[in-house]
Design an enzyme around this catalytic site. Structure first.
Site, PDB file in Angstrom:
ATOM      1  N   ARG A   1       0.838  -1.202   0.000  1.00 33.06           N
ATOM      2  CA  ARG A   1       0.000   0.000   0.000  1.00 33.06           C
ATOM      3  C   ARG A   1       0.864   1.238   0.000  1.00 33.06           C
ATOM      4  O   ARG A   1       1.928   1.250   0.602  1.00 33.06           O
ATOM      5  CB  ARG A   1      -0.851   0.043   1.267  1.00 33.06           C
ATOM      6  CG  ARG A   1      -1.931  -0.992   1.279  1.00 33.06           C
ATOM      7  CD  ARG A   1      -2.634  -0.947   2.630  1.00 33.06           C
ATOM      8  NE  ARG A   1      -3.358  -2.198   2.796  1.00 33.06           N
ATOM      9  CZ  ARG A   1      -3.648  -2.756   3.962  1.00 33.06           C
ATOM     10  NH1 ARG A   1      -3.273  -2.170   5.081  1.00 33.06           N
ATOM     11  NH2 ARG A   1      -4.303  -3.884   4.009  1.00 33.06           N
TER      12      ARG A   1
ATOM     13  N   ASP B   1       0.398   5.297   1.234  1.00 37.05           N
ATOM     14  CA  ASP B   1      -0.535   6.079   2.049  1.00 37.05           C
ATOM     15  C   ASP B   1      -1.187   7.218   1.263  1.00 37.05           C
ATOM     16  O   ASP B   1      -0.758   7.542   0.156  1.00 37.05           O
ATOM     17  CB  ASP B   1       0.199   6.660   3.263  1.00 37.05           C
ATOM     18  CG  ASP B   1       0.547   5.577   4.262  1.00 37.05           C
ATOM     19  OD1 ASP B   1      -0.223   4.606   4.364  1.00 37.05           O
ATOM     20  OD2 ASP B   1       1.590   5.705   4.927  1.00 37.05           O
TER      21      ASP B   1
ATOM     22  N   ARG C   1       8.742   7.950   5.499  1.00 38.06           N
ATOM     23  CA  ARG C   1       8.506   9.344   5.894  1.00 38.06           C
ATOM     24  C   ARG C   1       9.071   9.652   7.284  1.00 38.06           C
ATOM     25  O   ARG C   1       9.502  10.776   7.549  1.00 38.06           O
ATOM     26  CB  ARG C   1       7.011   9.647   5.823  1.00 38.06           C
ATOM     27  CG  ARG C   1       6.524   9.664   4.369  1.00 38.06           C
ATOM     28  CD  ARG C   1       5.028   9.506   4.260  1.00 38.06           C
ATOM     29  NE  ARG C   1       4.337  10.608   4.904  1.00 38.06           N
ATOM     30  CZ  ARG C   1       3.011  10.604   5.136  1.00 38.06           C
ATOM     31  NH1 ARG C   1       2.277   9.567   4.772  1.00 38.06           N
ATOM     32  NH2 ARG C   1       2.456  11.642   5.700  1.00 38.06           N
TER      33      ARG C   1
END
Lengths: 245, 245
Positions: free
Chosen positions: B51, B53, B198
């Site tokens: 995935r 985000d 991140r």
């Protein structure tokens, strides 16, 4: 009274151009004048090197304005940075000689036009380039561009309607680079009329697609009528990149 | 039954991520599944390498799906191109061995994070990079990044809450390049957990700003608690660039 020169970068996507004849506030010029006037506490009018049309971008548009306020130029820059929307940035602010005029003194302008010549468009550049999925013959485009170099009457390459002003301009260089389907056309000249760069690009694209011959350019110039040139390439691919004084 | 592998480019700006647990339709996966299901006349479910985000982009996300229809792959590609929104492009479509699985078989993933380290942001890249106006010490960031290379328990670098699954990952390379204030951080590893890239970028940025020491990274890893690492760098600067099998 001081004369201030500014260099501006803007994403033209949502604006009706640098300036619009009419009453729209949604122009780059109006956004900047509003911020500068508030900053100065006086009515500021700015003059750019030239207008850019709706949807056209600039990496280095040049403009100047007169101001009475004694504020240092770096404070003007940071004030503009704080209050302008994030698609307009005043990159530099500089005090210049009182007789500097951003339009009259402009000697050479450089525009860059971006084409994506791959089957699929690039999702990240889609607002900044013209997508042409059919293969372009860049060699033919270069040959066609050669006929435009020099001083010519470019009446066939403008949508400007006036019969009074000269439509003679001098194009110094047209460079066409193709890197993995990213075709970049750079055009330098002493001045450009309404839609001139986009009509040149549209015509070169038609040559690249084999829809017109490269050596037909002379004939288009000779006709001196807009209907003989090609389509107007979309605004989103065009950038005003440099103005030299 | 055929197994199809696709490579996808998407601008994540307006999506709630690749997939969302919950009932939102505004995901990249949902957009693609809707088009593929309509194309196939059967319900198609796709599996991605992982995935991404909300707001994160991809230049080469990889996914696969099972399909009964006998349509040739180039027709699938052009069908997707026609019906997907212009911020999602299926770049390649290829029939693969039935046992290929986009997530389980992924060996190496590469993410790229873009930072604009100039006083003013760039108006054209503003949706695709993290603007940090204060000067970053890139040398210190490289030194800090060095401590992250190799196999470590990255529990301090994820917002994932599970206690059941292993939080050990292997980071192969972190390259940081600075070209005129455009700082690009590339990270390759065998897998990344929620917000891991991140959080790594946010922590490296704090090192670059002098807010934490480069050699404090070991300590953060040892603590195994998310609160010891830095801030989560904004989604818009992050791109999933490559998945190797």
């Amino acid at each position: 009274m001081r004369n201030i020169k500014i260099v501006i970068e803007y994403d033209g996507t949502k604006y009706k151009g640098w300036q619009r004849l009419g009453d729209s506030d949604n122009t780059v010029q109006h956004k900047i004048e509003t911020v500068l006037s508030k900053m100065a506490g006086e009515n500021i009018e700015i003059t750019a090197s030239g207008r850019t049309d709706a949807g056209v971008h600039a990496t280095n548009q040049v403009a100047n304005f007169r101001i009475d306020a004694e504020m240092p130029t770096h404070k003007m820059r940071s004030y503009c940075y704080e209050y302008l929307p994030d698609d307009i940035v005043v990159k530099t602010v500089e005090e210049v000689d009182l007789n500097f005029h951003a339009r009259y003194n402009a000697k050479v302008k450089k525009y860059v036009y971006n084409i994506c010549n791959n089957k699929a468009h690039n999702v990240f550049n889609r607002k900044y380039e013209y997508h042409i999925p059919q293969p372009l013959n860049v060699e033919k485009m270069r040959k066609a561009a050669g006929y435009l170099i020099g001083e010519h009457d470019f009446q066939s390459f403008t949508t400007l309607k006036t019969k009074k002003k000269s439509t003679v301009r001098n194009i110094y260089t047209i460079n066409i680079v193709n890197e993995d389907g990213n075709v970049e056309i750079s055009i330098q000249g002493n001045g450009f009329m309404k839609n001139m760069v986009r009509l040149i690009v549209g015509t070169l694209v038609e040559v690249g697609l084999g829809e017109r011959p490269a050596d037909g350019i002379n004939d288009i110039l000779d006709k001196k009528e807009r209907k003989y040139s090609g389509h107007i390439a979309p605004a989103k691919g065009l950038f005003l990149e440099e103005v030299n004084y």
